[in-house]
Design a protein around this motif. Structure first.
Motif, short mmCIF file in Angstrom:
data_model
loop_
_atom_site.label_atom_id
_atom_site.label_comp_id
_atom_site.label_asym_id
_atom_site.label_seq_id
_atom_site.Cartn_x
_atom_site.Cartn_y
_atom_site.Cartn_z
N LEU A 1 3.54 5.77 -5.68
CA LEU A 1 3.43 5.89 -7.13
C LEU A 1 2.34 6.89 -7.53
O LEU A 1 2.52 7.65 -8.48
CB LEU A 1 3.13 4.53 -7.76
CG LEU A 1 4.29 3.55 -7.77
CD1 LEU A 1 3.82 2.20 -8.30
CD2 LEU A 1 5.42 4.08 -8.61
N VAL A 2 1.24 6.89 -6.82
CA VAL A 2 0.17 7.85 -7.12
C VAL A 2 0.67 9.27 -6.93
O VAL A 2 0.46 10.13 -7.78
CB VAL A 2 -1.07 7.57 -6.25
CG1 VAL A 2 -2.06 8.71 -6.32
CG2 VAL A 2 -1.73 6.28 -6.67
N PRO B 1 -8.38 6.83 -8.04
CA PRO B 1 -8.79 5.52 -7.52
C PRO B 1 -7.63 4.66 -7.00
O PRO B 1 -7.82 3.91 -6.04
CB PRO B 1 -9.47 4.86 -8.73
CG PRO B 1 -9.89 5.98 -9.60
CD PRO B 1 -8.88 7.07 -9.40
N LYS B 2 -6.46 4.76 -7.61
CA LYS B 2 -5.33 3.94 -7.14
C LYS B 2 -4.96 4.29 -5.70
O LYS B 2 -4.54 3.43 -4.94
CB LYS B 2 -4.10 4.16 -8.02
CG LYS B 2 -4.08 3.38 -9.27
CD LYS B 2 -2.74 3.59 -9.95
CE LYS B 2 -2.74 3.11 -11.36
NZ LYS B 2 -1.48 3.42 -12.03
N TRP B 3 -5.09 5.55 -5.34
CA TRP B 3 -4.77 5.95 -3.97
C TRP B 3 -5.70 5.26 -2.99
O TRP B 3 -5.28 4.82 -1.92
CB TRP B 3 -4.85 7.47 -3.83
CG TRP B 3 -4.39 7.93 -2.51
CD1 TRP B 3 -3.11 8.20 -2.12
CD2 TRP B 3 -5.21 8.17 -1.35
NE1 TRP B 3 -3.08 8.59 -0.81
CE2 TRP B 3 -4.36 8.58 -0.31
CE3 TRP B 3 -6.57 8.07 -1.10
CZ2 TRP B 3 -4.82 8.89 0.94
CZ3 TRP B 3 -7.02 8.38 0.17
CH2 TRP B 3 -6.15 8.78 1.18
N TRP B 4 -6.98 5.14 -3.34
CA TRP B 4 -7.95 4.48 -2.48
C TRP B 4 -7.66 2.99 -2.36
O TRP B 4 -7.87 2.39 -1.31
CB TRP B 4 -9.37 4.73 -2.97
CG TRP B 4 -9.80 6.12 -2.67
CD1 TRP B 4 -9.84 7.16 -3.55
CD2 TRP B 4 -10.20 6.64 -1.40
NE1 TRP B 4 -10.25 8.31 -2.90
CE2 TRP B 4 -10.47 8.01 -1.58
CE3 TRP B 4 -10.35 6.10 -0.14
CZ2 TRP B 4 -10.89 8.82 -0.54
CZ3 TRP B 4 -10.78 6.90 0.90
CH2 TRP B 4 -11.04 8.25 0.70
N ILE B 5 -7.17 2.39 -3.45
CA ILE B 5 -6.78 0.98 -3.39
C ILE B 5 -5.64 0.81 -2.39
O ILE B 5 -5.63 -0.12 -1.58
CB ILE B 5 -6.38 0.48 -4.79
CG1 ILE B 5 -7.62 0.41 -5.68
CG2 ILE B 5 -5.70 -0.89 -4.71
CD1 ILE B 5 -7.32 0.16 -7.14
N GLY B 6 -4.67 1.73 -2.42
CA GLY B 6 -3.58 1.70 -1.45
C GLY B 6 -4.08 1.86 -0.02
O GLY B 6 -3.61 1.18 0.89
N LEU B 7 -5.04 2.74 0.17
CA LEU B 7 -5.59 2.95 1.51
C LEU B 7 -6.33 1.72 2.01
O LEU B 7 -6.20 1.33 3.17
CB LEU B 7 -6.52 4.16 1.51
CG LEU B 7 -7.05 4.58 2.87
CD1 LEU B 7 -5.92 5.12 3.74
CD2 LEU B 7 -8.13 5.62 2.72
N ILE B 8 -7.08 1.06 1.13
CA ILE B 8 -7.79 -0.17 1.51
C ILE B 8 -6.79 -1.28 1.83
O ILE B 8 -6.99 -2.03 2.79
CB ILE B 8 -8.77 -0.57 0.39
CG1 ILE B 8 -9.92 0.43 0.35
CG2 ILE B 8 -9.30 -1.98 0.61
CD1 ILE B 8 -10.82 0.31 -0.86
N CYS B 9 -5.71 -1.36 1.05
CA CYS B 9 -4.66 -2.36 1.35
C CYS B 9 -4.05 -2.09 2.72
O CYS B 9 -3.79 -3.02 3.48
CB CYS B 9 -3.57 -2.33 0.28
SG CYS B 9 -4.04 -3.10 -1.26
N SER C 1 0.83 -1.21 0.00
CA SER C 1 0.00 0.00 0.00
C SER C 1 0.86 1.26 0.00
O SER C 1 0.53 2.23 -0.68
CB SER C 1 -0.94 0.00 1.20
OG SER C 1 -0.24 0.29 2.40
N PHE C 2 1.97 1.24 0.73
CA PHE C 2 2.87 2.40 0.70
C PHE C 2 3.42 2.63 -0.70
O PHE C 2 3.53 3.77 -1.16
CB PHE C 2 4.03 2.22 1.68
CG PHE C 2 3.68 2.52 3.10
CD1 PHE C 2 2.98 3.65 3.45
CD2 PHE C 2 4.06 1.65 4.11
CE1 PHE C 2 2.65 3.92 4.76
CE2 PHE C 2 3.74 1.91 5.43
CZ PHE C 2 3.04 3.05 5.75
N GLN C 3 3.75 1.55 -1.38
CA GLN C 3 4.30 1.69 -2.73
C GLN C 3 3.24 2.20 -3.71
O GLN C 3 3.53 3.02 -4.57
CB GLN C 3 4.88 0.36 -3.20
CG GLN C 3 6.02 -0.14 -2.34
CD GLN C 3 7.09 0.91 -2.12
OE1 GLN C 3 7.46 1.62 -3.04
NE2 GLN C 3 7.57 1.00 -0.91
N ILE C 4 2.02 1.72 -3.58
CA ILE C 4 0.94 2.19 -4.45
C ILE C 4 0.72 3.68 -4.23
O ILE C 4 0.64 4.46 -5.19
CB ILE C 4 -0.36 1.39 -4.20
CG1 ILE C 4 -0.20 -0.04 -4.69
CG2 ILE C 4 -1.55 2.06 -4.88
CD1 ILE C 4 -1.35 -0.95 -4.29
#
Length: 116
Positions: A55-56, A70-78, A49-52
């Motif tokens: 990158l965002v 949306p990718k940032w939210w995926i990282g937050l959910i991870c 999640s930190f890496q995602i």
């Protein structure tokens, strides 16, 4: 006798009280294994999640607010899922096992951040 964790009498030795208390909180091998796997899985999710999110932020050249990506939210959910995994791991395995697993897993994955 302190087997039921009632108030012990003065005649009960401290060693007997400690042994009965420790016996009531022993984890089985399957619980320790499950807790260890949850700790490793949770810390892998946190590192990913930190890496995602990194990158965002790096790729956000348009200046859009990061919460609209949306990718940032995926990282937050991870990250949230990884933290829940760690929380559950502390309930299953001893903290003396979960904490070092988190440190080793997190350190290994943070050193290899160029994979992304």
């Amino acid at each position: 006798n302190c087997e039921s964790l009632r108030v012990c009498t003065a005649s009960t030795s401290p060693q007997a009280m400690n042994m009965s208390f420790a016996r009531s909180f022993q984890a089985s091998e399957s619980q320790i294994l499950a807790g260890s796997l949850l700790a490793i899985f949770g810390n892998v999710l946190i590192s990913v999640s930190f890496q995602i999110q990194r990158l965002v932020h790096r790729d956000n050249e348009g200046g859009a607010h990061y919460t609209k990506i949306p990718k940032w939210w995926i990282g937050l959910i991870c990250m949230g899922s990884g933290e829940i995994g760690n929380f559950l791991a502390y309930g299953l395995a001893p903290a003396s096992m979960v904490s070092p697993l988190g440190a080793i897993t997190g350190k290994f994955l943070s050193c290899n951040y160029k994979l992304f």
